[in-house]
Design a protein around this motif. Structure first.
Motif, PDB file in Angstrom:
ATOM      1  N   PRO A   9       8.897  -4.647   0.659  1.00 59.14           N
ATOM      2  CA  PRO A   9       8.334  -3.803  -0.822  1.00 59.14           C
ATOM      3  C   PRO A   9       7.577  -2.958  -0.562  1.00 59.14           C
ATOM      4  O   PRO A   9       7.141  -2.669   0.599  1.00 59.14           O
ATOM      5  CB  PRO A   9       8.043  -5.154  -1.531  1.00 59.14           C
ATOM      6  CG  PRO A   9       7.249  -5.906  -0.545  1.00 59.14           C
ATOM      7  CD  PRO A   9       8.120  -5.634   0.905  1.00 59.14           C
ATOM      8  N   ALA A  10       6.926  -2.198  -1.623  1.00 59.25           N
ATOM      9  CA  ALA A  10       6.160  -1.228  -1.658  1.00 59.25           C
ATOM     10  C   ALA A  10       4.657  -2.038  -1.796  1.00 59.25           C
ATOM     11  O   ALA A  10       4.208  -2.272  -2.959  1.00 59.25           O
ATOM     12  CB  ALA A  10       6.011  -0.341  -2.588  1.00 59.25           C
ATOM     13  N   ILE A  11       4.039  -2.405  -0.681  1.00 61.40           N
ATOM     14  CA  ILE A  11       2.932  -3.252  -0.615  1.00 61.40           C
ATOM     15  C   ILE A  11       1.709  -2.610  -1.536  1.00 61.40           C
ATOM     16  O   ILE A  11       1.351  -1.401  -1.064  1.00 61.40           O
ATOM     17  CB  ILE A  11       2.518  -3.711   0.836  1.00 61.40           C
ATOM     18  CG1 ILE A  11       3.649  -4.669   1.427  1.00 61.40           C
ATOM     19  CG2 ILE A  11       1.271  -4.612   0.764  1.00 61.40           C
ATOM     20  CD1 ILE A  11       3.496  -4.986   2.895  1.00 61.40           C
ATOM     21  N   SER A  12       1.013  -3.213  -2.167  1.00 64.47           N
ATOM     22  CA  SER A  12      -0.224  -2.610  -2.984  1.00 64.47           C
ATOM     23  C   SER A  12      -0.016  -1.808  -4.019  1.00 64.47           C
ATOM     24  O   SER A  12      -0.625  -1.246  -4.425  1.00 64.47           O
ATOM     25  CB  SER A  12      -1.140  -2.331  -1.915  1.00 64.47           C
ATOM     26  OG  SER A  12      -1.756  -3.378  -1.036  1.00 64.47           O
ATOM     27  N   CYS A  13       1.377  -1.364  -4.260  1.00 67.03           N
ATOM     28  CA  CYS A  13       1.847  -0.304  -5.042  1.00 67.03           C
ATOM     29  C   CYS A  13       1.911  -0.997  -6.602  1.00 67.03           C
ATOM     30  O   CYS A  13       1.911  -0.117  -7.616  1.00 67.03           O
ATOM     31  CB  CYS A  13       2.901   0.623  -4.973  1.00 67.03           C
ATOM     32  SG  CYS A  13       2.584   1.080  -3.253  1.00 67.03           S
ATOM     33  N   GLY A  14       1.818  -2.117  -6.857  1.00 67.78           N
ATOM     34  CA  GLY A  14       1.927  -2.551  -8.358  1.00 67.78           C
ATOM     35  C   GLY A  14       0.393  -2.876  -8.958  1.00 67.78           C
ATOM     36  O   GLY A  14      -0.347  -1.997  -8.975  1.00 67.78           O
ATOM     37  N   VAL A  15      -0.127  -4.081  -9.130  1.00 71.88           N
ATOM     38  CA  VAL A  15      -1.238  -4.261  -9.769  1.00 71.88           C
ATOM     39  C   VAL A  15      -2.479  -4.135  -8.797  1.00 71.88           C
ATOM     40  O   VAL A  15      -3.478  -3.967  -9.283  1.00 71.88           O
ATOM     41  CB  VAL A  15      -1.437  -5.837 -10.352  1.00 71.88           C
ATOM     42  CG1 VAL A  15      -0.464  -6.051 -11.343  1.00 71.88           C
ATOM     43  CG2 VAL A  15      -1.298  -6.820  -8.961  1.00 71.88           C
ATOM     44  N   TYR A  16      -2.155  -3.908  -7.693  1.00 69.90           N
ATOM     45  CA  TYR A  16      -3.232  -3.615  -6.729  1.00 69.90           C
ATOM     46  C   TYR A  16      -3.690  -1.943  -6.744  1.00 69.90           C
ATOM     47  O   TYR A  16      -4.457  -1.710  -6.193  1.00 69.90           O
ATOM     48  CB  TYR A  16      -3.037  -3.928  -5.283  1.00 69.90           C
ATOM     49  CG  TYR A  16      -3.149  -5.446  -5.125  1.00 69.90           C
ATOM     50  CD1 TYR A  16      -3.491  -6.342  -6.029  1.00 69.90           C
ATOM     51  CD2 TYR A  16      -2.855  -5.873  -3.910  1.00 69.90           C
ATOM     52  CE1 TYR A  16      -3.428  -7.692  -5.835  1.00 69.90           C
ATOM     53  CE2 TYR A  16      -3.076  -7.386  -3.340  1.00 69.90           C
ATOM     54  CZ  TYR A  16      -3.245  -8.118  -4.475  1.00 69.90           C
ATOM     55  OH  TYR A  16      -3.707  -9.747  -4.399  1.00 69.90           O
ATOM     56  N   GLY A  17      -2.813  -1.142  -7.394  1.00 71.10           N
ATOM     57  CA  GLY A  17      -3.079   0.209  -7.664  1.00 71.10           C
ATOM     58  C   GLY A  17      -3.081   1.039  -6.629  1.00 71.10           C
ATOM     59  O   GLY A  17      -3.631   2.176  -6.644  1.00 71.10           O
ATOM     60  N   TYR A  18      -2.586   1.139  -5.612  1.00 67.71           N
ATOM     61  CA  TYR A  18      -2.519   2.025  -4.666  1.00 67.71           C
ATOM     62  C   TYR A  18      -1.564   3.105  -5.020  1.00 67.71           C
ATOM     63  O   TYR A  18      -0.272   2.954  -5.386  1.00 67.71           O
ATOM     64  CB  TYR A  18      -1.778   1.414  -3.208  1.00 67.71           C
ATOM     65  CG  TYR A  18      -2.562   1.925  -2.073  1.00 67.71           C
ATOM     66  CD1 TYR A  18      -3.580   1.215  -1.395  1.00 67.71           C
ATOM     67  CD2 TYR A  18      -2.319   3.265  -1.558  1.00 67.71           C
ATOM     68  CE1 TYR A  18      -4.194   1.558  -0.279  1.00 67.71           C
ATOM     69  CE2 TYR A  18      -3.103   3.827  -0.425  1.00 67.71           C
ATOM     70  CZ  TYR A  18      -3.948   2.812   0.196  1.00 67.71           C
ATOM     71  OH  TYR A  18      -4.766   3.374   1.227  1.00 67.71           O
TER      72      TYR A  18
END
Length: 175
Positions: free
Chosen positions: A120-129
């Motif tokens: 998946p797109a790691i850290s691109c959701g709630v982690y805001g990257y």
């Protein structure tokens, strides 16, 4: 969209990471306690059933940039790699931690003789990257791993929304 880099096919597609029956290993964007959560983590844990959380809890906690592997249980895949991505900040070594997620997952796939892995797109959701920066790190790291890969021949980025897909396609075109 797909490209071949050093004998490895790298592709980006929009979809559901829990519905990739032709892939050996899928990657979970997990939290440090590996206890399930929202977003990709919640979707993977729901699809895999309660044994996935039981198995991953035995390997917790892990830190940002680290990864562990478990069986996939009720998913159509052999294994799940659980990566903890960094929470975006300009004051921490987040780029190195994010790259480590992808590099470590690729190494675990190699260690287990997998021919294919989906991220998946790691850290691109709630982690805001930021999407473009995260996509560039992801594609650059995987492209770098392609030159050393023995068993992994297919890497698929399974992305939930059109804007994330577009960012990853731009990064794939650049590598």
């Amino acid at each position: 969209m797909q490209r071949e880099i050093n004998g490895m096919t790298i592709e980006c597609r929009r979809g559901d990471i829990t519905d990739q029956p032709d892939i050996d290993i899928i990657v979970n964007a997990a939290n440090k306690q590996l206890k399930g959560g929202g977003g990709v983590d919640g979707a993977i844990n729901r699809a895999a059933g309660p044994k996935l959380v039981e198995a991953s809890l035995k390997r917790a906690p892990i830190e940002a940039g680290e990864a562990v592997i478990t069986d996939a249980f009720e998913l159509p895949n052999r294994h799940v790699v659980h990566c903890v991505g960094p929470v975006y900040s300009q004051s921490q070594p987040v780029a190195a931690q994010l790259a480590s997620c992808y590099r470590t997952a690729m190494q675990l796939a190699e260690d287990h003789g997998a021919a294919s892995i989906a991220f998946p797109a790691i850290s691109c959701g709630v982690y805001g990257y930021p999407l473009d920066e995260a996509a560039d790190i992801a594609l650059g790291t995987v492209a770098d791993c392609a030159s050393r890969a023995q068993s992994v021949k297919t890497v698929r980025f399974v992305l939930f929304s059109q804007d994330v897909l577009a960012a990853f396609e731009r990064a794939l075109s650049a590598h």
